[in-house]
Motif scaffolding. Structure first.
Motif, PDB file in Angstrom:
ATOM      1  N   TYR A  57       0.844  -1.201   0.000  1.00 27.85           N
ATOM      2  CA  TYR A  57       0.000   0.000   0.000  1.00 27.85           C
ATOM      3  C   TYR A  57       0.879   1.251   0.000  1.00 27.85           C
ATOM      4  O   TYR A  57       0.647   2.184  -0.760  1.00 27.85           O
ATOM      5  CB  TYR A  57      -0.928  -0.021   1.213  1.00 27.85           C
ATOM      6  N   ARG A  58       1.905   1.251   0.843  1.00 27.26           N
ATOM      7  CA  ARG A  58       2.909   2.323   0.846  1.00 27.26           C
ATOM      8  C   ARG A  58       4.261   1.690   0.505  1.00 27.26           C
ATOM      9  O   ARG A  58       4.736   0.830   1.233  1.00 27.26           O
ATOM     10  CB  ARG A  58       2.996   3.007   2.216  1.00 27.26           C
ATOM     11  N   ALA A  59       4.843   2.127  -0.576  1.00 26.44           N
ATOM     12  CA  ALA A  59       6.106   1.538  -1.014  1.00 26.44           C
ATOM     13  C   ALA A  59       7.270   2.127  -0.223  1.00 26.44           C
ATOM     14  O   ALA A  59       7.332   3.344  -0.009  1.00 26.44           O
ATOM     15  CB  ALA A  59       6.307   1.787  -2.497  1.00 26.44           C
ATOM     16  N   GLU A  60       8.175   1.276   0.202  1.00 23.64           N
ATOM     17  CA  GLU A  60       9.368   1.751   0.899  1.00 23.64           C
ATOM     18  C   GLU A  60      10.301   2.491  -0.056  1.00 23.64           C
ATOM     19  O   GLU A  60      10.964   3.448   0.338  1.00 23.64           O
ATOM     20  CB  GLU A  60      10.100   0.579   1.551  1.00 23.64           C
ATOM     21  N   ASP A  61      10.370   2.033  -1.289  1.00 26.08           N
ATOM     22  CA  ASP A  61      11.235   2.650  -2.295  1.00 26.08           C
ATOM     23  C   ASP A  61      10.456   2.699  -3.599  1.00 26.08           C
ATOM     24  O   ASP A  61      10.169   1.661  -4.199  1.00 26.08           O
ATOM     25  CB  ASP A  61      12.519   1.843  -2.463  1.00 26.08           C
ATOM     26  N   ALA A  62      10.095   3.897  -4.043  1.00 24.19           N
ATOM     27  CA  ALA A  62       9.272   4.042  -5.237  1.00 24.19           C
ATOM     28  C   ALA A  62       9.974   3.581  -6.500  1.00 24.19           C
ATOM     29  O   ALA A  62       9.330   3.338  -7.525  1.00 24.19           O
ATOM     30  CB  ALA A  62       8.842   5.504  -5.405  1.00 24.19           C
ATOM     31  N   SER A 139       5.916   7.778  -4.847  1.00 27.74           N
ATOM     32  CA  SER A 139       6.142   8.923  -5.727  1.00 27.74           C
ATOM     33  C   SER A 139       7.625   9.081  -6.021  1.00 27.74           C
ATOM     34  O   SER A 139       8.478   8.773  -5.185  1.00 27.74           O
ATOM     35  CB  SER A 139       5.590  10.213  -5.104  1.00 27.74           C
ATOM     36  N   GLY A 140       7.906   9.538  -7.240  1.00 25.93           N
ATOM     37  CA  GLY A 140       9.280   9.842  -7.631  1.00 25.93           C
ATOM     38  C   GLY A 140      10.078   8.677  -8.149  1.00 25.93           C
ATOM     39  O   GLY A 140      11.285   8.806  -8.393  1.00 25.93           O
ATOM     40  N   GLY A 141       9.442   7.525  -8.361  1.00 24.10           N
ATOM     41  CA  GLY A 141      10.200   6.348  -8.756  1.00 24.10           C
ATOM     42  C   GLY A 141      10.872   6.447 -10.111  1.00 24.10           C
ATOM     43  O   GLY A 141      11.952   5.894 -10.312  1.00 24.10           O
ATOM     44  N   CYS A 142      10.246   7.148 -11.058  1.00 25.09           N
ATOM     45  CA  CYS A 142      10.813   7.210 -12.409  1.00 25.09           C
ATOM     46  C   CYS A 142      11.964   8.206 -12.518  1.00 25.09           C
ATOM     47  O   CYS A 142      12.771   8.125 -13.451  1.00 25.09           O
ATOM     48  CB  CYS A 142       9.718   7.572 -13.416  1.00 25.09           C
ATOM     49  N   SER A 143      12.045   9.147 -11.572  1.00 30.66           N
ATOM     50  CA  SER A 143      13.125  10.135 -11.613  1.00 30.66           C
ATOM     51  C   SER A 143      14.137   9.933 -10.493  1.00 30.66           C
ATOM     52  O   SER A 143      15.083  10.709 -10.374  1.00 30.66           O
ATOM     53  CB  SER A 143      12.542  11.555 -11.522  1.00 30.66           C
ATOM     54  N   ALA A 144      13.948   8.894  -9.688  1.00 31.31           N
ATOM     55  CA  ALA A 144      14.877   8.648  -8.575  1.00 31.31           C
ATOM     56  C   ALA A 144      16.284   8.390  -9.103  1.00 31.31           C
ATOM     57  O   ALA A 144      16.460   7.689 -10.106  1.00 31.31           O
ATOM     58  CB  ALA A 144      14.401   7.451  -7.755  1.00 31.31           C
ATOM     59  N   PRO A 145      17.307   8.942  -8.459  1.00 35.77           N
ATOM     60  CA  PRO A 145      18.683   8.733  -8.932  1.00 35.77           C
ATOM     61  C   PRO A 145      19.046   7.265  -8.975  1.00 35.77           C
ATOM     62  O   PRO A 145      18.605   6.471  -8.133  1.00 35.77           O
ATOM     63  CB  PRO A 145      19.529   9.482  -7.890  1.00 35.77           C
ATOM     64  N   ALA A 146      19.852   6.903  -9.953  1.00 35.50           N
ATOM     65  CA  ALA A 146      20.359   5.544 -10.037  1.00 35.50           C
ATOM     66  C   ALA A 146      21.277   5.270  -8.851  1.00 35.50           C
ATOM     67  O   ALA A 146      21.859   6.186  -8.271  1.00 35.50           O
ATOM     68  CB  ALA A 146      21.104   5.333 -11.343  1.00 35.50           C
TER      69      ALA A 146
END
Length: 267
Positions: A57-62, A139-146
């Protein structure tokens, strides 16, 4: 003593993931807008009678949201599946095809989620298409730094590993097995920035994947930017006795990666 046991029980419950009933699909105007492009005029049946999609329900790491797709009714063979993340910039995360050895389906992977969104699994069978899903807060999973700098990420690109989870003999045919394939690849989404130059890193991801046991196809994938960095696929399958799994992958830069991975049982 009763109070101690009750307290321990509550503590254990708090550690468990949210049940599927706590994060069902929600109404989505986005799905209304994009569904025609993804499924066309196909009529969707209630997928809860066929498959279950598990997601937090709430992701630890998007950037690495774990999902599990498990068949609950083995009476229908799932031949293909579309994984959709409504609010991602490219909602169609992947299109999977499954060989007969993958039936009944149990499949796990990790995805990026860019903002609070429905995650949908649309399964195809001879009896039609079935949809189920979950709502995930991330939120922010697609732009999260590698996790690595570009040079380090590219250095080991294409390396693969196979992990077997059961103790069956490697050549035991008709046995139900569980395996995991890990592929080293940055899977850049095109929305991430180089942490030094602050320039956007161009999209660069695996878009074709095929996994075989011997010459028999287990599954294939046409992937997009929503599959996480260093893709991981865990799955059940019926062993046909072949001594290895073969993996063929192609990324958007035209790089081709092939590996022959022996079915070595766990120590």
């Amino acid at each position: 003593m009763k109070h101690v046991i009750a307290g321990m029980t509550l503590a254990l419950v708090a550690l468990l993931p949210a049940s599927a009933a706590e994060n069902p699909l929600v109404e989505s105007q986005t799905w209304t807008d994009i569904s025609g492009d993804i499924i066309g005029e196909v009529a969707l049946q209630d997928g809860e009678s066929l498959i279950r999609l598990e997601a937090p329900y709430r992701a630890e790491d998007a950037a690495t949201v774990p999902i599990v797709i498990e068949q609950t009714d083995p009476g229908r063979e799932i031949t293909a599946l579309k994984l959709v993340i409504d609010e991602n910039p490219a909602p169609l995360a992947g299109e999977f095809r499954f060989g007969p050895a993958m039936h009944p389906l149990k499949f796990e992977t990790r995805v990026r989620v860019d903002q609070y969104s429905n995650l949908r699994a649309i399964a195809e069978t001879e009896a039609g298409s079935f949809m189920t899903g979950r709502f995930v807060k991330a939120s922010g999973g697609c732009s999260a730094p590698a996790t690595k700098d570009p040079a380090a990420a590219l250095a080991g690109m294409g390396e693969m590993r196979l992990r077997m989870f059961d103790a069956a003999e490697p050549l035991q045919s008709t046995a139900r097995r569980e395996a995991q394939i890990m592929i080293r690849h940055p899977n850049y989404s095109g929305l991430q920035r180089d942490q030094i130059t602050q320039l956007f890193i161009p999209p660069h991801f695996i878009h074709e994947l095929e996994v075989y046991q011997g010459d028999e196809l287990l599954f294939s994938l046409e992937g997009g930017i929503s599959i996480s960095e260093n893709p991981v696929f865990r799955f059940d399958y019926t062993d046909n006795g072949a001594p290895e799994l073969k993996v063929h992958a192609v990324d958007t830069e035209g790089n081709v990666f092939d590996a022959v991975l022996p079915k070595v049982p766990p120590a």
